[in-house]
Design a protein around this motif. Structure first.
Motif, PDB file in Angstrom:
ATOM      1  N   THR A 131      85.164  54.123 -18.624  1.00  0.00           N
ATOM      2  CA  THR A 131      85.290  54.627 -17.310  1.00  0.00           C
ATOM      3  C   THR A 131      84.484  55.868 -17.011  1.00  0.00           C
ATOM      4  OG1 THR A 131      87.244  55.746 -17.811  1.00  0.00           O
ATOM      5  CG2 THR A 131      87.372  53.719 -17.189  1.00  0.00           C
ATOM      6  N   GLN A 132      83.912  56.622 -17.816  1.00  0.00           N
ATOM      7  CA  GLN A 132      83.069  57.779 -17.485  1.00  0.00           C
ATOM      8  C   GLN A 132      81.803  57.242 -17.289  1.00  0.00           C
ATOM      9  OE1 GLN A 132      84.026  61.059 -17.068  1.00  0.00           O
ATOM     10  NE2 GLN A 132      81.820  60.951 -15.953  1.00  0.00           N
ATOM     11  N   VAL A 133      81.250  56.321 -18.102  1.00  0.00           N
ATOM     12  CA  VAL A 133      80.098  55.785 -18.147  1.00  0.00           C
ATOM     13  C   VAL A 133      79.702  55.166 -16.727  1.00  0.00           C
ATOM     14  CG1 VAL A 133      78.352  54.035 -19.022  1.00  0.00           C
ATOM     15  CG2 VAL A 133      79.777  55.305 -20.431  1.00  0.00           C
ATOM     16  N   VAL A 134      80.747  54.474 -16.431  1.00  0.00           N
ATOM     17  CA  VAL A 134      80.671  53.755 -15.029  1.00  0.00           C
ATOM     18  C   VAL A 134      80.862  54.865 -13.828  1.00  0.00           C
ATOM     19  CG1 VAL A 134      82.163  52.541 -13.428  1.00  0.00           C
ATOM     20  CG2 VAL A 134      82.017  51.771 -15.949  1.00  0.00           C
ATOM     21  N   ARG A 135      81.555  56.001 -14.054  1.00  0.00           N
ATOM     22  CA  ARG A 135      81.272  57.094 -12.965  1.00  0.00           C
ATOM     23  C   ARG A 135      79.945  57.722 -12.994  1.00  0.00           C
ATOM     24  NH1 ARG A 135      86.731  57.922 -14.550  1.00  0.00           N
ATOM     25  NH2 ARG A 135      86.017  59.465 -16.157  1.00  0.00           N
ATOM     26  N   ASP A 136      79.256  57.769 -14.165  1.00  0.00           N
ATOM     27  CA  ASP A 136      78.116  58.282 -14.394  1.00  0.00           C
ATOM     28  C   ASP A 136      76.927  57.332 -13.755  1.00  0.00           C
ATOM     29  OD1 ASP A 136      79.228  60.563 -15.642  1.00  0.00           O
ATOM     30  OD2 ASP A 136      78.568  59.953 -17.714  1.00  0.00           O
ATOM     31  N   ILE A 137      77.298  56.196 -14.121  1.00  0.00           N
ATOM     32  CA  ILE A 137      76.375  55.232 -13.475  1.00  0.00           C
ATOM     33  C   ILE A 137      76.402  55.021 -11.907  1.00  0.00           C
ATOM     34  CG2 ILE A 137      75.562  52.830 -13.227  1.00  0.00           C
ATOM     35  CD1 ILE A 137      76.154  52.429 -16.227  1.00  0.00           C
ATOM     36  N   GLU A 138      77.543  55.241 -11.384  1.00  0.00           N
ATOM     37  CA  GLU A 138      77.753  55.267  -9.968  1.00  0.00           C
ATOM     38  C   GLU A 138      77.093  56.170  -9.268  1.00  0.00           C
ATOM     39  OE1 GLU A 138      79.088  52.655  -7.988  1.00  0.00           O
ATOM     40  OE2 GLU A 138      79.996  51.558  -9.216  1.00  0.00           O
ATOM     41  N   GLN A 139      77.074  57.527 -10.029  1.00  0.00           N
ATOM     42  CA  GLN A 139      76.659  58.680  -9.353  1.00  0.00           C
ATOM     43  C   GLN A 139      75.034  58.571  -9.475  1.00  0.00           C
ATOM     44  OE1 GLN A 139      78.110  61.893 -11.824  1.00  0.00           O
ATOM     45  NE2 GLN A 139      80.262  61.867 -10.652  1.00  0.00           N
ATOM     46  N   ALA A 140      74.546  58.189 -10.507  1.00  0.00           N
ATOM     47  CA  ALA A 140      73.112  58.031 -10.382  1.00  0.00           C
ATOM     48  C   ALA A 140      72.557  56.961  -9.496  1.00  0.00           C
ATOM     49  CB  ALA A 140      72.658  57.398 -11.886  1.00  0.00           C
TER      50      ALA A 140
END
Length: 155
Positions: A131-140
């Motif tokens: 879920t952190q990876v998804v959040r990081d991708i969304e921010q990018a």
């Protein structure tokens, strides 16, 4: 010319998601439920909780386009999970659950909760949460869209 599809950073993600969906689908197969796909569950639960909705309302509820939901509703109707009835005016239709899907809602809700618990368990085994990876991708992607990134590479 070399085959550009032989190497892909994108394909493993798709294949992983396909495998996870297939394993959820096995839950339905094990219970001899015909026509139900994991991708229908959110919409069916929303229809159960909120009652009949137009395709536009359902699309808004699940964050999809009208076109995508229209196709999904058509497939769910073919599977006998929903039906459409006349709406408030001649142009609109309401999507409603069938008797078949009403019988499944308790299982679908339990499966949704079990799936979330299984994801939490899986995340606990990883060195970093998915879920952190998804959040990081969304921010990018908020900084620069995927479309823009691809378009730049095409120039």
């Amino acid at each position: 010319m070399d085959d550009p599809t032989e190497q892909s950073q994108w394909r493993p993600l798709h294949e992983l998601l396909d495998r996870l969906h297939a394993e959820i689908g096995r839950i339905y197969t094990d219970r001899e439920i015909k026509g139900l796909k994991p991708s229908y569950v959110r919409e069916l639960i929303q229809l159960h909780l909120k009652g009949p909705m137009t395709i536009t309302e359902l699309a808004d509820t699940v964050g999809r386009t009208h076109s995508a939901l229209s196709q999904k509703v058509s497939a769910m109707r073919t599977a006998g999970l929903v039906r459409t009835v006349a709406g408030a005016d001649a142009r609109s239709k309401k999507v409603t659950l069938t008797a078949k899907s009403k019988k499944l809602v308790e299982l679908l809700t339990a499966e949704w909760q079990a799936t979330e618990a299984a994801i939490a368990e899986l995340e606990a085994e990883l060195p970093y949460p998915m879920t952190q990876v998804v959040r990081d991708i969304e921010q990018a992607l908020a900084r620069k869209s995927f479309h823009d990134r691809i378009t730049e590479k095409l120039k």
